[in-house]
Design an enzyme around this catalytic site. Structure first.
Site, PDB file in Angstrom:
ATOM      1  N   LYS A  53       0.849  -1.205   0.000  1.00  0.00           N
ATOM      2  CA  LYS A  53       0.000   0.000   0.000  1.00  0.00           C
ATOM      3  C   LYS A  53       0.882   1.252   0.000  1.00  0.00           C
ATOM      4  O   LYS A  53       0.628   2.209  -0.734  1.00  0.00           O
ATOM      5  CB  LYS A  53      -0.905   0.021   1.229  1.00  0.00           C
ATOM      6  CG  LYS A  53      -2.100  -0.914   1.132  1.00  0.00           C
ATOM      7  CD  LYS A  53      -2.863  -0.941   2.458  1.00  0.00           C
ATOM      8  CE  LYS A  53      -3.703  -2.204   2.563  1.00  0.00           C
ATOM      9  NZ  LYS A  53      -4.131  -2.501   3.926  1.00  0.00           N
ATOM     10  N   GLN A  97      -3.506  -1.269  10.222  1.00  0.00           N
ATOM     11  CA  GLN A  97      -3.610  -2.590   9.611  1.00  0.00           C
ATOM     12  C   GLN A  97      -4.165  -3.598  10.623  1.00  0.00           C
ATOM     13  O   GLN A  97      -3.704  -3.677  11.753  1.00  0.00           O
ATOM     14  CB  GLN A  97      -2.210  -3.038   9.126  1.00  0.00           C
ATOM     15  CG  GLN A  97      -2.182  -4.367   8.412  1.00  0.00           C
ATOM     16  CD  GLN A  97      -2.944  -4.360   7.090  1.00  0.00           C
ATOM     17  OE1 GLN A  97      -2.832  -3.430   6.283  1.00  0.00           O
ATOM     18  NE2 GLN A  97      -3.743  -5.390   6.858  1.00  0.00           N
ATOM     19  N   ASP A 120      -9.859   3.629   5.271  1.00  0.00           N
ATOM     20  CA  ASP A 120     -10.443   2.301   5.048  1.00  0.00           C
ATOM     21  C   ASP A 120     -11.858   2.187   5.610  1.00  0.00           C
ATOM     22  O   ASP A 120     -12.407   1.091   5.696  1.00  0.00           O
ATOM     23  CB  ASP A 120      -9.550   1.208   5.641  1.00  0.00           C
ATOM     24  CG  ASP A 120      -9.597  -0.073   4.805  1.00  0.00           C
ATOM     25  OD1 ASP A 120     -10.342  -0.096   3.804  1.00  0.00           O
ATOM     26  OD2 ASP A 120      -8.911  -1.041   5.151  1.00  0.00           O
TER      27      ASP A 120
END
Ligand code: NAD
Length: 295
Positions: A53, A97, A120
């Site tokens: 990413k 994450q 996200d």
């Protein structure tokens, strides 16, 4: 023979668009978008996701910072790190994450991320905005699936869609996004009896169960559109190495499908492109220009 929903090439097109927009906006503003990726511990798969990413973010012209925190960090310490980036005006996107160590409350972490930097769509406020069709970031993987389908000109309106899986990050928001595109949506899960009864009727099946080869040719009708979200590391026993397999039994489904996404090279690259897309939209929103997020 099915046509390929090629996530690699679609993701490249999305990144090109992002790069172009950043190269137009950033020189006027004086700084590019910056995204921060926080990883707790050193789970190999998480390291790989965070690295790719971050590398892709840099490729499109964003500043990217990886923050690696030790495995035994407390929840309070992690929340403090998040809070510091929340208040940094030059940081536009923040991603923690998953998975986190079991003593850290994932929902507390999700709630701590500033909704305006939530690339996200973890924060419950953004999940609510998604459910209501309000502007805001969308969960990366389901948004990536929609981008992939739309890239190939596939319209979801009026189609019978079946999603297999109901996780908060993939299955559930996938159902919401398909519904907002006027599909008639059924969500199947581990408590569903007779899943083939639903998938056989479906015009489009999105599988996100984490079970290799779950969807077989016997479970779909000819002409179906199939999107495989699954990433499973399977030991094939042939060369002693583990291989990435999707949730779709490609050999039996592909001959029947009109469109199918491969694993690897399908949804995976789209998820990353989608995080970057959210990063760009949040940057634009922070600058006060029109956000392109819609319902
Ligand atoms: P999860 O384990 O949180 O959820 C799995 C869901 O599938 C659950 O809702 C469960 O009810 C359902 N399920 C499990 N077994 C089932 C079965 N036999 N029949 C029907 N439903 C079943 O997983 P997740 O985070 O939603 O991820 C799903 C898969 O997608 C995993 O393989 C994961 O690695 C992959 N994934 C891929 C990407 C990507 O970028 N391609 C991103 C996120 C997740």
């Amino acid at each position: 023979v099915a046509q390929l929903l090629d996530g690699k090439s679609c993701a490249r097109a999305v990144r090109t668009r992002i790069r172009r927009e950043i190269s137009q906006i950033a020189p006027q503003i004086g700084y590019p978008p910056q995204v921060v990726f926080i990883q707790v511990g050193d789970i190999a798969a998480s390291t790989a996701y965070v690295n790719s990413k971050s590398a892709m973010a840099q490729k499109v012209g964003m500043l990217s910072t990886i923050v690696r925190l030790r495995d035994n960090i407390s929840e309070d310490e992690l929340l403090e790190v998040i809070s510091a980036y929340n208040s940094d005006p030059l940081v536009h996107g923040l991603l923690v994450q998953l998975p986190l160590p079991q003593w850290i409350d994932t929902l507390a972490v999700a709630s701590a991320i500033d909704p305006a930097k939530d690339v996200d769509c973890f924060n419950p406020i953004n999940v609510g905005r998604l459910a209501l069709g309000m502007a805001g970031p969308r969960p990366a993987t389901p948004q990536g699936v929609i981008m992939l389908l739309e890239h190939y000109g596939l319209h979801m309106g009026g189609l019978k869609a079946v999603v297999v899986g109901r996780s908060n990050l993939v299955g559930k928001p996938m159902g919401v996004l398909l519904l907002q595109r006027n599909a008639t949506v059924t969500v199947c899960h581990s408590g569903t009896h007779d899943i083939p009864r639903y998938t056989k009727e479906a015009d489009i099946v999105v599988v996100a169960a984490g079970k290799p080869g779950l969807l077989t040719g016997e479970m779909v009708k000819p002409g179906v559109i199939v999107v495989d979200v699954g990433i499973n590391y399977v030991d094939t026993g042939e060369d002693g190495q583990s291989h990435v397999k999707g949730d779709v039994d490609y050999a039996t489904v592909e001959p029947l499908a009109a469109w199918i996404s491969p694993v690897p090279g399908g949804v995976g690259p789209m998820t990353i492109a989608s995080v970057l897309w959210n990063g760009l939209q949040l940057y634009r929103a922070a600058l006060g220009s029109d956000s392109e997020q819609g319902s």
